[in-house]
Design a protein around this motif. Structure first.
Motif, PDB file in Angstrom:
ATOM      1  N   LEU A 178       7.177  35.683  26.151  1.00  0.00           N
ATOM      2  CA  LEU A 178       5.880  35.035  25.481  1.00  0.00           C
ATOM      3  C   LEU A 178       4.680  33.654  25.091  1.00  0.00           C
ATOM      4  N   ILE A 179       5.031  32.503  25.828  1.00  0.00           N
ATOM      5  CA  ILE A 179       4.298  31.688  26.196  1.00  0.00           C
ATOM      6  C   ILE A 179       4.350  32.042  27.368  1.00  0.00           C
ATOM      7  N   GLY A 180       4.722  32.348  28.350  1.00  0.00           N
ATOM      8  CA  GLY A 180       4.686  32.320  29.449  1.00  0.00           C
ATOM      9  C   GLY A 180       3.274  33.536  29.747  1.00  0.00           C
ATOM     10  N   PHE A 181       3.523  34.798  29.287  1.00  0.00           N
ATOM     11  CA  PHE A 181       1.491  35.767  28.922  1.00  0.00           C
ATOM     12  C   PHE A 181       0.868  35.229  28.035  1.00  0.00           C
ATOM     13  N   GLY A 239      -4.187  30.180  27.754  1.00  0.00           N
ATOM     14  CA  GLY A 239      -4.118  28.682  28.210  1.00  0.00           C
ATOM     15  C   GLY A 239      -3.577  28.044  28.036  1.00  0.00           C
ATOM     16  N   PRO A 240      -5.462  28.047  27.128  1.00  0.00           N
ATOM     17  CA  PRO A 240      -4.867  26.060  26.589  1.00  0.00           C
ATOM     18  C   PRO A 240      -3.945  25.811  25.570  1.00  0.00           C
ATOM     19  N   GLY A 241      -3.216  24.903  25.094  1.00  0.00           N
ATOM     20  CA  GLY A 241      -1.760  24.491  23.821  1.00  0.00           C
ATOM     21  C   GLY A 241      -0.488  25.148  25.046  1.00  0.00           C
ATOM     22  N   THR A 242      -1.175  25.632  26.141  1.00  0.00           N
ATOM     23  CA  THR A 242       0.569  26.312  26.314  1.00  0.00           C
ATOM     24  C   THR A 242       2.193  25.014  26.400  1.00  0.00           C
ATOM     25  N   GLY A 243       1.110  23.641  26.534  1.00  0.00           N
ATOM     26  CA  GLY A 243       2.312  22.745  27.046  1.00  0.00           C
ATOM     27  C   GLY A 243       3.311  22.759  25.382  1.00  0.00           C
ATOM     28  N   SER A 244       2.337  22.476  24.009  1.00  0.00           N
ATOM     29  CA  SER A 244       2.709  21.894  23.494  1.00  0.00           C
ATOM     30  C   SER A 244       3.603  23.046  22.499  1.00  0.00           C
ATOM     31  N   PHE A 245       3.047  25.033  22.894  1.00  0.00           N
ATOM     32  CA  PHE A 245       3.667  25.743  22.674  1.00  0.00           C
ATOM     33  C   PHE A 245       5.416  25.518  23.239  1.00  0.00           C
ATOM     34  N   LEU A 246       5.422  25.395  24.226  1.00  0.00           N
ATOM     35  CA  LEU A 246       6.133  25.337  24.828  1.00  0.00           C
ATOM     36  C   LEU A 246       7.309  23.986  24.487  1.00  0.00           C
ATOM     37  N   VAL A 247       6.813  22.822  24.435  1.00  0.00           N
ATOM     38  CA  VAL A 247       7.430  21.545  23.655  1.00  0.00           C
ATOM     39  C   VAL A 247       8.088  22.480  21.539  1.00  0.00           C
ATOM     40  N   LEU A 248       7.108  22.819  20.966  1.00  0.00           N
ATOM     41  CA  LEU A 248       7.298  23.599  19.882  1.00  0.00           C
ATOM     42  C   LEU A 248       8.553  24.210  19.838  1.00  0.00           C
ATOM     43  N   GLY A 249       9.009  25.224  20.985  1.00  0.00           N
ATOM     44  CA  GLY A 249       9.737  26.012  20.862  1.00  0.00           C
ATOM     45  C   GLY A 249      11.220  25.093  21.585  1.00  0.00           C
TER      46      GLY A 249
END
Length: 255
Positions: free
Chosen positions: A146-149, A155-165
């Motif tokens: 999900l986050i890779g796609f 794009g923007p905020g991907t790092g935050s979504f990964l941290v959240l995951g």
């Protein structure tokens, strides 16, 4: 290209690398600046170009985390391969369709994230989930897809979504989540870069100086995150989530 444009982009890239190294979301800084300063460039070219500094900054930040934080290499290897492929496919889709339809959904998600993180004071302060290896792997695969796609497509905020995951689903504390998220983020950035290079979408005259500045910001940000620990990262996470919320709110309601 005007020299002042490159200078402003480099300054934005430095701060993006700094923020991204701590908790992700650096794209929220450099992406809008690039879109404003490069109005005649295709959106796919801008996004593709920004992947180079993003990869550079994440690499330097990851190197700092590797010195101080333990990594789950078996899990990360699987997540990296899957997220690379997902980001590649997301970037492929970006070159042919608009991504505006996802912004209202992201706005709702970000509101919920901000409320949850703010109200749950111990969120991300310690490792609190004891998943079985199979369940952890399943969750990790879903996160990677999900986050890779998403990273390849928006794009923007991907790092935050990964941290959240890593925090909310896999049960990591904020420090370990930030460290492990950097490794996955490297894979998503690289997947997108491969696609954009093949498509000839990267503006190298901008990408290279921005990459140097982003790397410097990533180096400093990672050092600070490691020194300050979970409490500092949690506060920074909230700030970035709120910033992301404002950004997508503006896109949804005022554009």
């Amino acid at each position: 290209m005007e020299t002042y444009i490159i200078i402003i982009l480099c300054i934005a890239s430095f701060f993006a690398g700094f923020v991204d190294a701590i908790v992700g979301g650096g794209g929220l800084i450099q992406t809008p600046v690039a879109l404003i300063l490069l109005p005649n460039a295709a959106v796919s070219s801008i996004i593709g170009t920004l992947k180079i500094p993003a990869f550079s900054g994440t690499s330097f930040a990851a190197r700092q985390y590797l010195k101080k934080v333990d990594m789950n290499w078996k899990l990360l290897s699987i997540m990296a391969v899957i997220s690379f492929c997902s980001a590649f496919m997301g970037s492929q889709l970006l070159t042919s369709v608009s991504n505006d339809f996802m912004k209202p959904l992201l706005l709702i998600i970000l509101v919920l994230i901000a409320i949850y993180t703010f109200t749950k004071k111990d969120f991300g302060q310690s490792k609190d989930k004891n998943h079985t290896p199979k369940r952890q792997l399943l969750y990790a695969i879903i996160i990677s897809i999900l986050i890779g796609f998403y990273d390849g497509f928006i794009g923007p905020g991907t790092g935050s979504f990964l941290v959240l995951g890593f925090v909310a689903i896999l049960g990591f504390d904020f420090l370990h989540a930030s460290a492990n998220a950097k490794m996955v983020n490297l894979a998503t950035n690289f997947g997108s870069i491969c696609l954009f290079v093949l498509k000839g979408k990267i503006i190298w005259a901008i990408a290279i100086p921005m990459a140097v500045c982003n790397a410097l910001g990533g180096f400093i940000g990672a050092k600070l995150a490691i020194k300050k620990g979970n409490g500092f990262i949690r506060i920074f996470f909230l700030i970035v989530v709120v910033g992301t919320l404002i950004r997508f709110g503006y896109d949804v309601f005022f554009k």
